[in-house]
Each structure stands twice: as structure tokens, then as C-alpha cells.
Write an enzyme that holds these catalytic residues in place. Structure first.
Site, mmCIF file in Angstrom:
data_model
loop_
_atom_site.group_PDB
_atom_site.id
_atom_site.type_symbol
_atom_site.label_atom_id
_atom_site.label_comp_id
_atom_site.label_asym_id
_atom_site.label_seq_id
_atom_site.Cartn_x
_atom_site.Cartn_y
_atom_site.Cartn_z
ATOM 1 N N HIS A 248 40.772 46.790 41.036
ATOM 2 C CA HIS A 248 40.091 47.875 40.333
ATOM 3 C C HIS A 248 38.593 47.847 40.643
ATOM 4 O O HIS A 248 37.937 48.879 40.652
ATOM 5 C CB HIS A 248 40.322 47.764 38.818
ATOM 6 C CG HIS A 248 41.686 48.242 38.409
ATOM 7 N ND1 HIS A 248 41.904 49.157 37.409
ATOM 8 C CD2 HIS A 248 42.916 47.937 38.902
ATOM 9 C CE1 HIS A 248 43.202 49.394 37.296
ATOM 10 N NE2 HIS A 248 43.842 48.652 38.192
ATOM 11 N N ASP B 171 36.520 52.567 34.316
ATOM 12 C CA ASP B 171 37.915 52.302 34.656
ATOM 13 C C ASP B 171 38.853 52.797 33.552
ATOM 14 O O ASP B 171 38.496 52.834 32.377
ATOM 15 C CB ASP B 171 38.101 50.794 34.847
ATOM 16 C CG ASP B 171 39.445 50.473 35.473
ATOM 17 O OD1 ASP B 171 39.501 50.376 36.709
ATOM 18 O OD2 ASP B 171 40.449 50.358 34.730
ATOM 19 N N THR C 201 40.324 42.452 40.932
ATOM 20 C CA THR C 201 39.814 42.785 42.270
ATOM 21 C C THR C 201 40.190 44.199 42.696
ATOM 22 O O THR C 201 39.359 44.944 43.197
ATOM 23 C CB THR C 201 40.376 41.776 43.301
ATOM 24 O OG1 THR C 201 40.105 40.471 42.801
ATOM 25 C CG2 THR C 201 39.737 41.947 44.654
ATOM 26 N N TRP D 124 42.436 34.187 50.961
ATOM 27 C CA TRP D 124 41.918 35.544 51.086
ATOM 28 C C TRP D 124 41.789 35.961 52.550
ATOM 29 O O TRP D 124 41.167 35.274 53.345
ATOM 30 C CB TRP D 124 40.548 35.632 50.405
ATOM 31 C CG TRP D 124 40.030 37.025 50.313
ATOM 32 C CD1 TRP D 124 39.105 37.600 51.129
ATOM 33 C CD2 TRP D 124 40.399 38.014 49.360
ATOM 34 N NE1 TRP D 124 38.879 38.901 50.739
ATOM 35 C CE2 TRP D 124 39.667 39.184 49.653
ATOM 36 C CE3 TRP D 124 41.297 38.050 48.282
ATOM 37 C CZ2 TRP D 124 39.782 40.352 48.908
ATOM 38 C CZ3 TRP D 124 41.416 39.215 47.547
ATOM 39 C CH2 TRP D 124 40.660 40.349 47.862
ATOM 40 N N THR E 50 45.649 48.863 49.304
ATOM 41 C CA THR E 50 46.242 48.492 50.587
ATOM 42 C C THR E 50 46.868 49.710 51.268
ATOM 43 O O THR E 50 46.773 49.870 52.486
ATOM 44 C CB THR E 50 47.275 47.374 50.392
ATOM 45 O OG1 THR E 50 46.595 46.227 49.873
ATOM 46 C CG2 THR E 50 47.955 47.005 51.701
ATOM 47 N N ALA F 96 53.000 47.159 38.190
ATOM 48 C CA ALA F 96 52.128 48.324 37.935
ATOM 49 C C ALA F 96 52.823 49.608 38.410
ATOM 50 O O ALA F 96 54.023 49.788 38.202
ATOM 51 C CB ALA F 96 50.760 48.121 38.577
ATOM 52 N N SER G 32 46.246 40.959 45.835
ATOM 53 C CA SER G 32 45.422 39.919 45.226
ATOM 54 C C SER G 32 46.045 39.291 43.987
ATOM 55 O O SER G 32 45.566 38.280 43.499
ATOM 56 C CB SER G 32 44.061 40.523 44.849
ATOM 57 O OG SER G 32 44.235 41.490 43.834
ATOM 58 N N GLU H 48 44.118 51.719 52.758
ATOM 59 C CA GLU H 48 43.558 51.033 53.929
ATOM 60 C C GLU H 48 44.511 51.123 55.122
ATOM 61 O O GLU H 48 44.080 51.259 56.267
ATOM 62 C CB GLU H 48 43.275 49.564 53.573
ATOM 63 C CG GLU H 48 42.128 49.440 52.571
ATOM 64 C CD GLU H 48 42.173 48.156 51.756
ATOM 65 O OE1 GLU H 48 42.850 47.197 52.182
ATOM 66 O OE2 GLU H 48 41.535 48.116 50.684
HETATM 67 N N1 UDP Z 1 42.638 42.055 49.764
HETATM 68 C C1 UDP Z 1 42.007 41.433 50.815
HETATM 69 N N2 UDP Z 1 42.464 40.222 51.210
HETATM 70 C C2 UDP Z 1 43.515 39.597 50.626
HETATM 71 C C3 UDP Z 1 44.176 40.246 49.560
HETATM 72 C C4 UDP Z 1 43.712 41.490 49.155
HETATM 73 O O1 UDP Z 1 41.044 41.955 51.380
HETATM 74 O O2 UDP Z 1 43.879 38.516 51.051
HETATM 75 C C5 UDP Z 1 42.132 43.351 49.289
HETATM 76 C C6 UDP Z 1 42.887 44.488 49.928
HETATM 77 O O3 UDP Z 1 42.248 44.909 51.111
HETATM 78 C C7 UDP Z 1 42.824 45.533 48.823
HETATM 79 C C8 UDP Z 1 42.771 44.727 47.541
HETATM 80 O O4 UDP Z 1 42.328 43.443 47.899
HETATM 81 O O5 UDP Z 1 41.641 46.282 48.931
HETATM 82 C C9 UDP Z 1 44.116 44.616 46.866
HETATM 83 O O6 UDP Z 1 44.363 45.787 46.193
HETATM 84 P P1 UDP Z 1 45.791 46.447 46.101
HETATM 85 O O7 UDP Z 1 45.642 47.679 45.287
HETATM 86 O O8 UDP Z 1 46.351 46.636 47.446
HETATM 87 O O9 UDP Z 1 46.717 45.378 45.398
HETATM 88 P P2 UDP Z 1 46.599 44.410 44.117
HETATM 89 O O10 UDP Z 1 45.681 43.326 44.468
HETATM 90 O O11 UDP Z 1 46.160 45.248 42.958
HETATM 91 O O12 UDP Z 1 47.981 43.929 43.901
#
Ligand code: UDP
Length: 501
Positions: free
Chosen positions: A24, A127, A22, A360, A383, A401, A303, A386
Site C-alpha cells: 500500500h 489509504d 509495503t 527482497w 505486481t 485480499a 511481500s 508492473e
Molecule cells: N516487491 C519487490 N521485491 C520483492 C517482493 C515484492 O520489489 O521481493 C514489490 C513488488 O514489486 C510490488 C510490491 O512489492 O510492487 C508487492 O505488492 P503486490 O501488490 O504485488 O503484493 P503484496 O505484497 O501486497 O502481496
């Protein structure tokens, strides 16, 4: 020559190939959509499950008159012994499925390689986890842009550790001895345990990362979801250290997800398109709207991550003790004994102090709600971007990571982060040994949300960066210029190719 130019169609076609996780997929698709906004013909190649995470945005963009579509390729699940529908990495991916998904992706390489040619791509944006695409682009004589997920600082730090090996002077993992990251614009220190395991000691992943590094150098350039005013020194440093071209194009999320439907649907298949009125019905929104401005702490670990019960207890207690209202995103299967989180939810609902989101969360919508005053994050790059967009300071809780490097950017460079004090890097699919204790969490939250000068200043800096983020994507802004320059450069390359043929 002249006649070739006269017939020349300067609309360029770019194929985007996101990786199957997700975090990426999200920035790659947003970048693809930014290009479509600027008149590029865009095709995103994805398997059905990956496509389901973003198709609604592509459909909306297409109905807005943009030249954008998804080309779906079937994932060979049966051939690699996976059940139907298991083709992406997320918090539910069982360890024994990882190699099988990787194998499935490998089986798709030939088909995708052929597609690059058949769809007559002028450029591919792929990617970092598809190093083979550097060769595919070279064979076709077209540029490959690599999407590096993470900050420029993180990729500069990786380069520093690989080049100078500063951690090798520390005798063992089990010490608190710090080393500095050589050659970077700031003096940044870490411990060995905070480095990814594959950097500390070679393992299977080290080879993959070497291959990625090699393909990074052989690519036409790298694109990042970042912006110059955020980490320009590291953008310059990265380009110099790697000797490659690079463009910061962000914040891409803010750029293309401007209406509520885009924000709500982003990154999740089950959330349907909905308008503002319908959203009002959602409990989380009602709850947030009942809270004073900047009073609520948002807690999310992305995620992919999961916690053992022992860690959940500490977080839950800290949130109750912190004295601040909070919204916490939890996963069903986080709750190993099946009752703790539910009991906790009942309690905080009764006191009206907290709101749990199961599964989610519509994070973009939540972060922009005026009631949110800060965030506890695992330092995932999406995140972070955002939160910066939303002008929020952060409690930093890195896990896996490149997240420990991202933490350095927030805490030591930008000074918009309070470290909760995590000591140990771990794999995304494992719990690790460390349990961060309640007191540390309460302290960090106190600093983030508090009224002291340090806290107020930190939040002011975060708001300033949010303004800078908005300016970066406006006409004349740094990222806006980068997108236009890059498109122009790709058009020139296309013209060169046309003239050569
Ligand atoms: N995200 C979301 N809702 C959730 C969990 C994640 O919308 O409940 C989105 C968040 O906004 C971000 C992405 O999923 O865009 C997660 O990417 P991030 O790089 O922050 O972390 P990762 O999932 O790779 O650990």
C-alpha cells in the site's frame, strides 16, 4: 471577490497518508510523486519504518527540484506493547502483533488529524484503511481522495457480491459449484471458497470493510493505480455502481521510477542508491544477462505471503521439471527445515537452470530485463501493474485480499493469464489447507512459456498492453489527462473555498 482571485495562490498542497504495508505504501508514494512532478506541493506522512521504505526516492525527487517531503510521526510502539521498530505489516508480522499495530495507528489519529490542519492541506489522499480520514476532511472542508489498492474489476466485484450476494445460493463452502458475479460487464464465475472469508460469513473484518465502504462513498473520489485501456469498462462500471468520482492514474510506477536508482530502491529500506555500473556486479543481473531473450520465468509471491514446506516442494519440483530457466524469490523463513531450499539452490546453480533470490528482489529491474519471458504471481495488484508495464503474461496464483478477483481480470477479461487453479482463498498470515500440486504448476508454466498459438497470442496481447500503458502516461494519454484534470478540479475547489472565506 475579484481581489480574492487576484491574490489567490493556485499551487495546491496535498497530504498523502499511506497505510503501513509495503504494497500500500508503494503505489501511494508513487502517486504522491506523480503529483509532485505536476507542480503540486506534496507531504507524505509516515512513521519512521514506513518512511525508510521510500525516503531515498523522495530525496531524489526533492533534489530534482520537486516540492515533496516526508513528515515523520513517531509510532507509539511502547504504548501498545510492541518492540521498537515493529510498525508495519509484512510477511514477518506475528499474528499477535496485528491488533497491536492497529491500536498504535489508532493512537496516531489525533496527531495526524491535527497535522492535516497545521500543514494547511488543500486535499488529503489517504489509504482505504483509514476510513476516519473522511470525517477529518469533512471537518476541514477539504476533499479526501481514497486510494483503493487493487483493480477496478476487484472493487466492482466486491460491490457486486455485497449488493447481490450471489454466493448465498451455494449451499456450502465445500463444493465446486460456481456462481456468476451479477451486473458486471463480463460473465465471471467463482466458487464460494475463492471469496474472502469476511464476505462469505460476517466476522470482525466485515465490520472494518463496511466502514471502508461507507468512507469510500463519503470521499470526494477514489484514485486507482490503473489505466483506462487496461480495464476502462470496469472503471466506468465502478463509478456508476458506487455513484462516486474516480480517476485512474497509472501505471504510476512506470511514470516516476524511470531511472535505475529509483527502480532499485523502491519499497525496500536496505537497498541503497546505486548506479547502473554498480548493479552490474549483482549476481542476479549477471545471471539474467547470460540468458536468451524471453527465456526466464520469474516466480514471486509478493511481500506478505509465505508457504508451508509441502508447497515449496511442489513449486521446486515443478520449476525443475518445467524445462525453463527460472528466478525464484524465496524467504529465509520459508524454509522450515532449514536445508531444503539451500540444497535446491545448490542443485539448480550447478545445472545453471535457476537462480534463487533470498528476501527482497529488485523486482522492477528484474521484470524489465529482456531475459524475462513470463511471471508466476500471486496476483498482487502492484505486481500485476508492473508485469503489464513490462509486457509479460502471467501464471496466476491468487492467495488473499482481492487477488482472486484480479485473477479474473487477467485470465477471463484480458486473457494474459493462465490460472494455476487455486481453489481456496486464505488469510495472508496463514498457510491455508490447499497445496497446489506439481503437475498443475508445470501445465500452467508450459502454457505461459510455450510455442503453441494460444501461448504466442497471449504474450502478444501482454506486449500490446505494455504499449498502451506507456501511452497512458504520455502527454495526451488517458492517465496523464486524468492527473491534469484532477489537479485542475482541486484548484477550483481551493478557489471556491477562498471565495467563500
Ligand atoms: N516487491 C519487490 N521485491 C520483492 C517482493 C515484492 O520489489 O521481493 C514489490 C513488488 O514489486 C510490488 C510490491 O512489492 O510492487 C508487492 O505488492 P503486490 O501488490 O504485488 O503484493 P503484496 O505484497 O501486497 O502481496
Amino acid at each position: 471577490m475579484e481581489s480574492a482571485k487576484e491574490e489567490f495562490d493556485d499551487k495546491i498542497k496535498i497530504i498523502f497518508l499511506p497505510f503501513v504495508s509495503t504494497s500500500h505504501i508503494i503505489p501511494m508514494v508513487d502517486i504522491a510523486r506523480v503529483f509532485a512532478v505536476h507542480g503540486v506541493d506534496v507531504t507524505i506522512i509516515a512513521s519512521p519504518v514506513a518512511a525508510s521504505l521510500f525516503q531515498s526516492s523522495v530525496d531524489r525527487d526533492s533534489s530534482r527540484g520537486r516540492s515533496i517531503r516526508t513528515h515523520v510521526v513517531k509510532f507509539p510502539a511502547a504504548e501498545v506493547g510492541l518492540p521498537d521498530g515493529v510498525e508495519t505489516f509484512n510477511a514477518d508480522t506475528a499474528p499477535d502483533m496485528i491488533a497491536k499495530i492497529a491500536k498504535g495507528l489508532q493512537l496516531l489519529e489525533k496527531e495526524i488529524d491535527k497535522l492535516f490542519e497545521e500543514l494547511e492541506a488543500d486535499c488529503i489522499v489517504t489509504d482505504m484503511f483509514y476510513p476516519w480520514t473522511a470525517n477529518a476532511a469533512a471537518r476541514l472542508g477539504i476533499p479526501r481522495l481514497i486510494l483503493l489498492v487493487g483493480s477496478y474489476l476487484a472493487h466492482s466485484a466486491l460491490h457486486s457480491v455485497k449488493t447481490y450476494g450471489p454466493h448465498k445460493d451455494i449451499e456450502s463452502d465445500h463444493t465446486n459449484d460456481k456462481f456468476a458475479l451479477p451486473g458486471l460487464p463480463h460473465h465471471l464465475e467463482m466458487t464460494r471458497l475463492q471469496l474472502p472469508d469476511w464476505l462469505r460469513k460476517p466476522n470482525g473484518y466485515t465490520y472494518l470493510m463496511e466502514t471502508i465502504r461507507d468512507s469510500e462513498r463519503r470521499s470526494y473520489g477514489a484514485v486507482f493505480d490503473s489505466f483506462y485501456e487496461l480495464e476502462g469498462e470496469y472503471q466506468d462500471h465502478y463509478k456508476k455502481a458506487m455513484g462516486t468520482k474516480s480517476w485512474s492514474l497509472g501505471p504510476v510506477s512506470m511514470w516516476v521510477n524511470q531511472d535505475a536508482a529509483d527502480k532499485a530502491a523502491r519499497g525496500h529500506a536496505k537497498v541503497e542508491q546505486r548506479g547502473k555500473e554498480q548493479e552490474e556486479e549483482y549476481g542476479w543481473l549477471k545471471w539474467l544477462n547470460s540468458k536468451p531473450e524471453s527465456s526466464v520465468l520469474y516466480v514471486s509471491f509478493g511481500s506478505m505471503s509465505k508457504f508451508p514446506s509441502s508447497q515449496l516442494f511442489e513449486i521446486a519440483q515443478a520449476l525443475e521439471d518445467s524445462g525453463h530457466d527460472f528466478m525464484w524469490v524465496v524467504k529465509k523463513k520459508d524454509d522450515e527445515d532449514g536445508t531444503f531450499l539451500e540444497e535446491f539452490e545448490k542443485r539448480v546453480k550447478a545445472s545453471n537452470k535457476g537462480y534463487l533470490i533470498w528476501g527482497w528482489a529488485p523486482q522492477l529491474l528484474i521484470l524489465e530485463n529482456p531475459a524475462i519471458g513470463g511471471i508466476v504471481t500471486h496476483c498482487g495488484w502492484n505486481t500485476i501493474m508492473e508485469s503489464v508495464n513490462a509486457g509479460l503474461a502471467m501464471v496466476t496464483w491468487p492467495m488473499f485480499a482481492e487477488q482472486f478477483f484480479n485473477e479474473k481480470l487477467l485470465v477471463d477479461v484480458l486473457k494474459i493469464g493462465v490460472a494455476v487453479g487455486v481453489k481456496e482463498w486464505r488469510k495472508w498470515q496463514e498457510f491455508g489447507e490447499e497445496v497446489v500440486k506439481k503437475d498443475k504448476i508445470v501445465n500452467a508454466i508450459g502454457l505461459l512459456m510455450g510455442d503453441g498459438e494460444e501461448s504466442v497470442e497471449m504474450r502478444r496481447r501482454a506486449r500490446e498492453l505494455s504499449d498502451a500503458a506507456k501511452r497512458a502516461i504520455e502527454v495526451g494519454g488517458s492517465s496523464h489527462n486524468n492527473v491534469l484534470d484532477l489537479i485542475q478540479e482541486l484548484k477550483s475547489l481551493k478557489l471556491d473555498r477562498a471565495n467563500r472565506n
